[in-house]
Design a protein around this motif. Sequence first.
Motif, PDB file in Angstrom:
ATOM      1  N   LEU A  33      45.700  -6.954  -5.865  1.00 11.24           N
ATOM      2  CA  LEU A  33      44.383  -7.604  -5.826  1.00 11.24           C
ATOM      3  C   LEU A  33      44.008  -7.968  -7.254  1.00 11.24           C
ATOM      4  N   LEU A  34      43.874  -9.267  -7.492  1.00 11.17           N
ATOM      5  CA  LEU A  34      43.757  -9.719  -8.879  1.00 11.17           C
ATOM      6  C   LEU A  34      42.459  -9.257  -9.545  1.00 11.17           C
ATOM      7  N   SER A  35      41.369  -9.198  -8.776  1.00 19.30           N
ATOM      8  CA  SER A  35      40.106  -8.727  -9.359  1.00 19.30           C
ATOM      9  C   SER A  35      40.207  -7.262  -9.769  1.00 19.30           C
ATOM     10  N   ASP A  36      40.928  -6.504  -8.981  1.00 19.22           N
ATOM     11  CA  ASP A  36      41.108  -5.080  -9.281  1.00 19.22           C
ATOM     12  C   ASP A  36      41.938  -4.920 -10.556  1.00 19.22           C
ATOM     13  N   VAL A  37      43.006  -5.689 -10.659  1.00 18.77           N
ATOM     14  CA  VAL A  37      43.860  -5.623 -11.852  1.00 18.77           C
ATOM     15  C   VAL A  37      43.067  -6.081 -13.083  1.00 18.77           C
ATOM     16  N   MET A  38      42.309  -7.151 -12.875  1.00 16.72           N
ATOM     17  CA  MET A  38      41.492  -7.696 -13.959  1.00 16.72           C
ATOM     18  C   MET A  38      40.498  -6.647 -14.471  1.00 16.72           C
ATOM     19  N   ASN A  40      40.497  -3.243 -13.934  1.00 17.87           N
ATOM     20  CA  ASN A  40      40.898  -1.849 -14.207  1.00 17.87           C
ATOM     21  C   ASN A  40      42.162  -1.654 -15.033  1.00 17.87           C
ATOM     22  N   SER A  41      42.930  -2.696 -15.251  1.00 15.55           N
ATOM     23  CA  SER A  41      44.128  -2.511 -16.078  1.00 15.55           C
ATOM     24  C   SER A  41      43.739  -2.634 -17.549  1.00 15.55           C
ATOM     25  N   HIS A  42      44.648  -2.225 -18.418  1.00 16.68           N
ATOM     26  CA  HIS A  42      44.353  -2.213 -19.855  1.00 16.68           C
ATOM     27  C   HIS A  42      45.398  -2.981 -20.656  1.00 16.68           C
ATOM     28  N   GLU A  43      44.998  -3.340 -21.839  1.00 16.49           N
ATOM     29  CA  GLU A  43      45.920  -3.926 -22.814  1.00 16.49           C
ATOM     30  C   GLU A  43      47.102  -2.972 -23.009  1.00 16.49           C
ATOM     31  N   GLY A  44      48.298  -3.520 -23.070  1.00 15.28           N
ATOM     32  CA  GLY A  44      49.486  -2.681 -23.276  1.00 15.28           C
ATOM     33  C   GLY A  44      50.084  -2.118 -22.003  1.00 15.28           C
ATOM     34  N   ASP A  45      49.386  -2.322 -20.860  1.00 11.11           N
ATOM     35  CA  ASP A  45      49.933  -1.858 -19.577  1.00 11.11           C
ATOM     36  C   ASP A  45      51.122  -2.711 -19.157  1.00 11.11           C
ATOM     37  N   ILE A  46      52.021  -2.086 -18.399  1.00 12.57           N
ATOM     38  CA  ILE A  46      52.984  -2.885 -17.672  1.00 12.57           C
ATOM     39  C   ILE A  46      52.420  -3.012 -16.259  1.00 12.57           C
ATOM     40  N   TRP A  47      52.348  -4.243 -15.765  1.00 12.95           N
ATOM     41  CA  TRP A  47      51.690  -4.491 -14.470  1.00 12.95           C
ATOM     42  C   TRP A  47      52.756  -4.639 -13.390  1.00 12.95           C
ATOM     43  N   ILE A  48      52.629  -3.810 -12.371  1.00  9.25           N
ATOM     44  CA  ILE A  48      53.592  -3.794 -11.268  1.00  9.25           C
ATOM     45  C   ILE A  48      52.938  -4.444 -10.057  1.00  9.25           C
ATOM     46  N   THR A  49      53.565  -5.496  -9.527  1.00  5.82           N
ATOM     47  CA  THR A  49      52.913  -6.254  -8.449  1.00  5.82           C
ATOM     48  C   THR A  49      53.915  -6.933  -7.533  1.00  5.82           C
TER      49      THR A  49
ATOM     50  N   VAL B  47      32.999  -5.604 -25.872  1.00  6.83           N
ATOM     51  CA  VAL B  47      32.312  -6.872 -25.578  1.00  6.83           C
ATOM     52  C   VAL B  47      33.344  -7.922 -25.163  1.00  6.83           C
ATOM     53  N   VAL B  48      34.454  -7.968 -25.878  1.00  2.74           N
ATOM     54  CA  VAL B  48      35.523  -8.928 -25.567  1.00  2.74           C
ATOM     55  C   VAL B  48      36.095  -8.633 -24.181  1.00  2.74           C
ATOM     56  N   ARG B  49      36.338  -7.348 -23.921  1.00  5.20           N
ATOM     57  CA  ARG B  49      36.946  -6.935 -22.651  1.00  5.20           C
ATOM     58  C   ARG B  49      36.016  -7.266 -21.476  1.00  5.20           C
ATOM     59  N   ARG B  50      34.742  -6.912 -21.607  1.00  6.44           N
ATOM     60  CA  ARG B  50      33.800  -7.170 -20.513  1.00  6.44           C
ATOM     61  C   ARG B  50      33.570  -8.670 -20.330  1.00  6.44           C
ATOM     62  N   SER B  51      33.506  -9.402 -21.441  1.00  8.73           N
ATOM     63  CA  SER B  51      33.312 -10.856 -21.336  1.00  8.73           C
ATOM     64  C   SER B  51      34.490 -11.503 -20.615  1.00  8.73           C
ATOM     65  N   ALA B  52      35.704 -11.033 -20.926  1.00  7.20           N
ATOM     66  CA  ALA B  52      36.894 -11.610 -20.292  1.00  7.20           C
ATOM     67  C   ALA B  52      36.873 -11.349 -18.787  1.00  7.20           C
ATOM     68  N   ILE B  53      36.481 -10.164 -18.380  1.00  8.57           N
ATOM     69  CA  ILE B  53      36.454  -9.825 -16.947  1.00  8.57           C
ATOM     70  C   ILE B  53      35.430 -10.699 -16.214  1.00  8.57           C
ATOM     71  N   VAL B  54      34.191 -10.754 -16.729  1.00 16.84           N
ATOM     72  CA  VAL B  54      33.150 -11.504 -16.010  1.00 16.84           C
ATOM     73  C   VAL B  54      33.439 -13.002 -16.033  1.00 16.84           C
ATOM     74  N   CYS B  55      33.988 -13.474 -17.138  1.00 21.84           N
ATOM     75  CA  CYS B  55      34.292 -14.896 -17.241  1.00 21.84           C
ATOM     76  C   CYS B  55      35.406 -15.273 -16.268  1.00 21.84           C
ATOM     77  N   TYR B  56      36.410 -14.413 -16.169  1.00 28.21           N
ATOM     78  CA  TYR B  56      37.507 -14.683 -15.237  1.00 28.21           C
ATOM     79  C   TYR B  56      36.981 -14.762 -13.805  1.00 28.21           C
ATOM     80  N   GLU B  57      36.135 -13.814 -13.423  1.00 28.09           N
ATOM     81  CA  GLU B  57      35.592 -13.816 -12.057  1.00 28.09           C
ATOM     82  C   GLU B  57      34.751 -15.069 -11.799  1.00 28.09           C
ATOM     83  N   ALA B  58      33.947 -15.448 -12.790  1.00 29.14           N
ATOM     84  CA  ALA B  58      33.118 -16.649 -12.635  1.00 29.14           C
ATOM     85  C   ALA B  58      34.004 -17.890 -12.509  1.00 29.14           C
ATOM     86  N   GLU B  59      35.054 -17.925 -13.304  1.00 34.57           N
ATOM     87  CA  GLU B  59      35.986 -19.060 -13.277  1.00 34.57           C
ATOM     88  C   GLU B  59      36.697 -19.147 -11.926  1.00 34.57           C
TER      89      GLU B  59
END
Lengths: 113, 151
Positions: A33-38, A40-49, B47-59
């Motif tokens: 689920l892309l919103s979930d990954v968006m 809850n995942s973090h920089e540096g993660d390896i994403w399994i999908t 701020v960057v992380r939260r902005s990226a998440i909300v912007c992506y969802e809006a997009e």
Amino acid sequence: MDIGTIAEKLNLKLMSAPDRKSNNVTGGYTGDLLSDVMANSHEGDIWITRQIHQNIVAIATLKEHAGIILVNSCEPAKDALEKAIRENVPILITDLSAFEITGRIYNLLHSGT
Amino acid sequence: MNPAVNESENKLQTYTFEVEGGNFNAAGTVSTRIKSILKQMQMPDDVVRRSAIVCYEAEINIVSYAKRGTIHLTVSPDKVIIEADDEGQGIPDINLAMQQGYSTANQQIREMGFGAGMGLFNIKSYSDKFDILSEVEKGTFLRIIIERHIS
């Protein structure tokens, strides 16, 4: 641990960005689920999908993932692979299921085995 | 208060990006641009992380449900404002649409891993202030504020 080492130890096929083998993997996230990954995942993660379309590359770029692993021998869609090559995002393929590969990567990252 | 700080607080930088409805191939490009702008401005990581998440969802919402839209970014030293304005189908019941898990996405959108009913919910969770206006068959307008918390 870097992408290249994980690929070697777990027999993953690297499909793109061979010069990014040194990307450091600091954690992992498993999900389709892309919103979930968006969210809850973090920089540096390896994403399994299991998703194979090009939006996975957009998400991996945006979240600064170390790379993407596609499960169950799934090949990336043509446009996804082209985009991954263009944006230098490593896509890897495993013949294992998401459950199996997640467990193995977890062990590698947490105990080195 | 130091007048130099006041002066810098009044500085606003604005950017506008077009988003094409239905074009999933390009989905995420505006969010990626906005993230790199905020990074270049050396906004704090959260701020960057939260902005990226909300912007992506809006997009993604514009791509999924509208004909076209714009995303407007305003950056000041103490906050980021993201406004998404679209010409689209609009939302008949905003309270329902805000509920996690509620979605009107079609099967094609769901198969791609979108349309899980998390978009607006995530926008609300990751923003400090969130306003939404919508008119059926006209479009939807979102205003999202992400504050820079001074520690």
